[in-house]
Scaffold this motif. Sequence first.
Motif, PDB file in Angstrom:
ATOM      1  N   GLN A  63       0.822  -1.210   0.000  1.00 23.00           N
ATOM      2  CA  GLN A  63       0.000   0.000   0.000  1.00 23.00           C
ATOM      3  C   GLN A  63       0.857   1.262   0.000  1.00 23.00           C
ATOM      4  OE1 GLN A  63      -3.657   0.072   2.183  1.00 23.00           O
ATOM      5  NE2 GLN A  63      -3.267   2.100   3.050  1.00 23.00           N
ATOM      6  N   LEU A  64       2.013   1.215   0.663  1.00 25.19           N
ATOM      7  CA  LEU A  64       2.823   2.419   0.825  1.00 25.19           C
ATOM      8  C   LEU A  64       3.811   2.665  -0.317  1.00 25.19           C
ATOM      9  CD1 LEU A  64       3.547   2.060   4.654  1.00 25.19           C
ATOM     10  CD2 LEU A  64       2.009   3.709   3.567  1.00 25.19           C
ATOM     11  N   LEU A  65       4.035   1.667  -1.173  1.00 25.03           N
ATOM     12  CA  LEU A  65       4.988   1.848  -2.270  1.00 25.03           C
ATOM     13  C   LEU A  65       4.422   2.742  -3.362  1.00 25.03           C
ATOM     14  CD1 LEU A  65       6.610  -1.670  -2.833  1.00 25.03           C
ATOM     15  CD2 LEU A  65       7.336   0.201  -1.361  1.00 25.03           C
ATOM     16  N   PRO A  70      10.946   3.751 -10.375  1.00 25.03           N
ATOM     17  CA  PRO A  70      11.716   2.739 -11.099  1.00 25.03           C
ATOM     18  C   PRO A  70      12.737   2.002 -10.246  1.00 25.03           C
ATOM     19  CG  PRO A  70      12.629   4.912 -11.518  1.00 25.03           C
ATOM     20  CD  PRO A  70      11.451   5.127 -10.613  1.00 25.03           C
ATOM     21  N   HIS A  71      12.960   2.441  -9.002  1.00 27.04           N
ATOM     22  CA  HIS A  71      14.023   1.868  -8.182  1.00 27.04           C
ATOM     23  C   HIS A  71      13.467   0.865  -7.171  1.00 27.04           C
ATOM     24  CE1 HIS A  71      12.507   5.582  -6.218  1.00 27.04           C
ATOM     25  NE2 HIS A  71      12.509   4.819  -5.143  1.00 27.04           N
ATOM     26  N   ILE A 100       3.648  -2.661  -9.828  1.00 26.43           N
ATOM     27  CA  ILE A 100       4.533  -3.100  -8.740  1.00 26.43           C
ATOM     28  C   ILE A 100       5.133  -4.450  -9.129  1.00 26.43           C
ATOM     29  CG2 ILE A 100       4.650  -3.822  -6.332  1.00 26.43           C
ATOM     30  CD1 ILE A 100       2.389  -1.890  -5.714  1.00 26.43           C
ATOM     31  N   THR A 101       6.445  -4.516  -9.228  1.00 27.49           N
ATOM     32  CA  THR A 101       7.114  -5.748  -9.644  1.00 27.49           C
ATOM     33  C   THR A 101       7.906  -6.336  -8.485  1.00 27.49           C
ATOM     34  OG1 THR A 101       8.923  -4.405 -10.502  1.00 27.49           O
ATOM     35  CG2 THR A 101       7.251  -5.114 -12.074  1.00 27.49           C
ATOM     36  N   ILE A 102       7.886  -7.659  -8.398  1.00 30.50           N
ATOM     37  CA  ILE A 102       8.577  -8.364  -7.314  1.00 30.50           C
ATOM     38  C   ILE A 102       9.496  -9.409  -7.928  1.00 30.50           C
ATOM     39  CG2 ILE A 102       8.304  -9.805  -5.258  1.00 30.50           C
ATOM     40  CD1 ILE A 102       5.228  -8.055  -6.241  1.00 30.50           C
ATOM     41  N   ALA A 103      10.740  -9.449  -7.472  1.00 30.59           N
ATOM     42  CA  ALA A 103      11.704 -10.409  -8.018  1.00 30.59           C
ATOM     43  C   ALA A 103      12.340 -11.218  -6.887  1.00 30.59           C
ATOM     44  CB  ALA A 103      12.783  -9.689  -8.811  1.00 30.59           C
ATOM     45  N   PRO A 104      12.332 -12.564  -6.993  1.00 25.69           N
ATOM     46  CA  PRO A 104      13.101 -13.385  -6.051  1.00 25.69           C
ATOM     47  C   PRO A 104      14.559 -13.454  -6.513  1.00 25.69           C
ATOM     48  CG  PRO A 104      11.832 -14.802  -7.509  1.00 25.69           C
ATOM     49  CD  PRO A 104      11.509 -13.380  -7.899  1.00 25.69           C
ATOM     50  N   ILE A 105      15.485 -13.207  -5.619  1.00 23.10           N
ATOM     51  CA  ILE A 105      16.918 -13.205  -5.944  1.00 23.10           C
ATOM     52  C   ILE A 105      17.606 -14.173  -4.980  1.00 23.10           C
ATOM     53  CG2 ILE A 105      19.011 -11.799  -6.061  1.00 23.10           C
ATOM     54  CD1 ILE A 105      17.014 -10.971  -8.162  1.00 23.10           C
ATOM     55  N   GLY A 121      14.090  -2.897 -13.736  1.00 24.77           N
ATOM     56  CA  GLY A 121      13.491  -2.164 -12.615  1.00 24.77           C
ATOM     57  C   GLY A 121      12.570  -3.048 -11.809  1.00 24.77           C
ATOM     58  N   VAL A 122      12.809  -3.097 -10.509  1.00 24.27           N
ATOM     59  CA  VAL A 122      12.031  -3.960  -9.605  1.00 24.27           C
ATOM     60  C   VAL A 122      11.602  -3.130  -8.401  1.00 24.27           C
ATOM     61  CG1 VAL A 122      12.114  -5.981  -8.114  1.00 24.27           C
ATOM     62  CG2 VAL A 122      13.273  -6.041 -10.311  1.00 24.27           C
ATOM     63  N   SER A 123      10.352  -3.287  -7.998  1.00 23.62           N
ATOM     64  CA  SER A 123       9.849  -2.560  -6.829  1.00 23.62           C
ATOM     65  C   SER A 123      10.276  -3.230  -5.524  1.00 23.62           C
ATOM     66  CB  SER A 123       8.319  -2.474  -6.870  1.00 23.62           C
ATOM     67  OG  SER A 123       7.857  -1.965  -8.099  1.00 23.62           O
ATOM     68  N   ILE A 124      10.177  -4.555  -5.495  1.00 24.51           N
ATOM     69  CA  ILE A 124      10.473  -5.318  -4.278  1.00 24.51           C
ATOM     70  C   ILE A 124      11.412  -6.461  -4.630  1.00 24.51           C
ATOM     71  CG2 ILE A 124       9.515  -6.701  -2.395  1.00 24.51           C
ATOM     72  CD1 ILE A 124       6.840  -5.271  -2.826  1.00 24.51           C
TER      73      ILE A 124
END
Length: 538
Positions: A63-65, A70-71, A100-105, A121-124
């Motif tokens: 909710q807060l993002l 882009p960062h 909103i994009t999420i990537a597992p690393i 570019g990833v949000s989370i």
Amino acid sequence: MPTFADLGLCDAVLTAVLRKGFEEPTPIQAQTIPTILNDTRDVLAQAQTGTGKTAAYGIPILQLLDPAAPHVQALILTPTRELAIQVAEELSSLRPDPRITIAPIYGGQSMGLQLRALRRGVSIVAGTPGRILDHLRRESLDLAQLAFAVLDEADEMMSMGFLDDVEEILSHTPAAKRTLLFSATMPREILAVARRTMNEFVTLRAESTSLTASATDQIAFEVAAADKFEALCRIIDMEEDFYGLVFCRTKVDADAIASRLEERGYDARALHGDLGQAQREKILDAFKKRHARILVATDVAARGIDVQDLTHVINFDLPGDPEAYVHRVGRTGRAGKSGIAITFVTPSEYRRLQWIQKLARTSIRKGKLPKVAEVLEAKRSRIESEVRSAMDQDIDPQMRHMAARILAHSDPETALAAVLQHAFGTELDPGRYRELQELGPDRTGKTRLVVSQGRRDGLTPRRLVAYLSDACGVEPRRVGDIEILDTCAFVSLPFADAEKVLAHRSQEGQVLFRKARPRPRAPFAKSSPRPGPRHPNR
């Protein structure tokens, strides 16, 4: 209990939460969501696995993002690859905005794939400490504008030796970010990390008993170590629709148990740290889709696995401490659904189980393993039910034709019996099983008693031995490990002698002796992490 609508969520997030199927917040969610939304302080939260903590921090962060930024705005550190994947999947399913994009690393995944995702570019980012550090050193991950840093299952990261990596990662983040630390337990080391790395924080706590909910029936079976596999097969065969996790101590054990189960005709897989990432993901996918009904795993390999509707969790080997027991048991009986947690206990482990039960503040009832006749009767009932169900379905004309030809030369009862024997004769063979002897607590060892008098009362080792000998009939040579303190004392006795002493005390109406609690530094207690090579599951 408040509803999600009471927690201050905007319409878009509330819609995503309800679409996900969440009906009401768990206790940790009810505390954490409004705190993150309405308070500017960092959060230190104690919550067990299975209490919904991912959504507890994920929903307010989403909710807060800023969806257009882009960062990287949020970094979630997890101890294992599986948990990183689970977190990414959970947050993706709760996104209120597709931007909103999420990537597992995590380690084991293609570095090229991760580099491309980060460049887009990833949000989370949800990742393991080792791989996150790799990207920071390559300068392929920029955390300069980070708004949230989440340390998920911090106690596990500590036990796996990741805390130094975590602190190095946090040194690359801005001081103004908010840090959210979640841990099942709060040892001194975790609190020290919180004080070093967090700004002013608020402490939240969900009752640990929420993990071992009443919906989970916890049962202990006392068996010899050599009979554990036979006991496991009986429990599986008694269930109509077994779907469970089997926990064992080592990778070798996991492979061996899974192989023996497969040889016996069960759909089983082993999961442990020696498997390649592609193989691990394939096994988990098969288990989640129920192509495999049994997953045999070590604690570390199973960390972060989120599988719904498990019927059973089985402790093939007794866990080393109460926290591990609570984590294992919490994987069944979730979301108000019933589940069964079974623990196999050898005679020498009986006292350790009592210690775990007491410190975990849970109730474990003693069960009796089914006899061979009971298992076979359960199987016969299921077969009869399946045959009756098949009779209500459309039957292939060719099958009817074959049946008519067979019945032309035999009576119906003999024909059906022959078909059943051909199809199920091996499964219903009593020779597949052997009778087991159920065992009680080991009475050949020693136990420790507390004496309610000490040095201030004039108690000495000699006086204590004399009292035990004269009043209780204990031979002096059987008394050992005496420890006299100011106000109390400790003494070790064989079980039989200890029972005589306790019985004598009750006859006199005195409270001079009582059973001692297990020592805090018992050999099965968790040890502090030792420096060494980085964990392969980083």
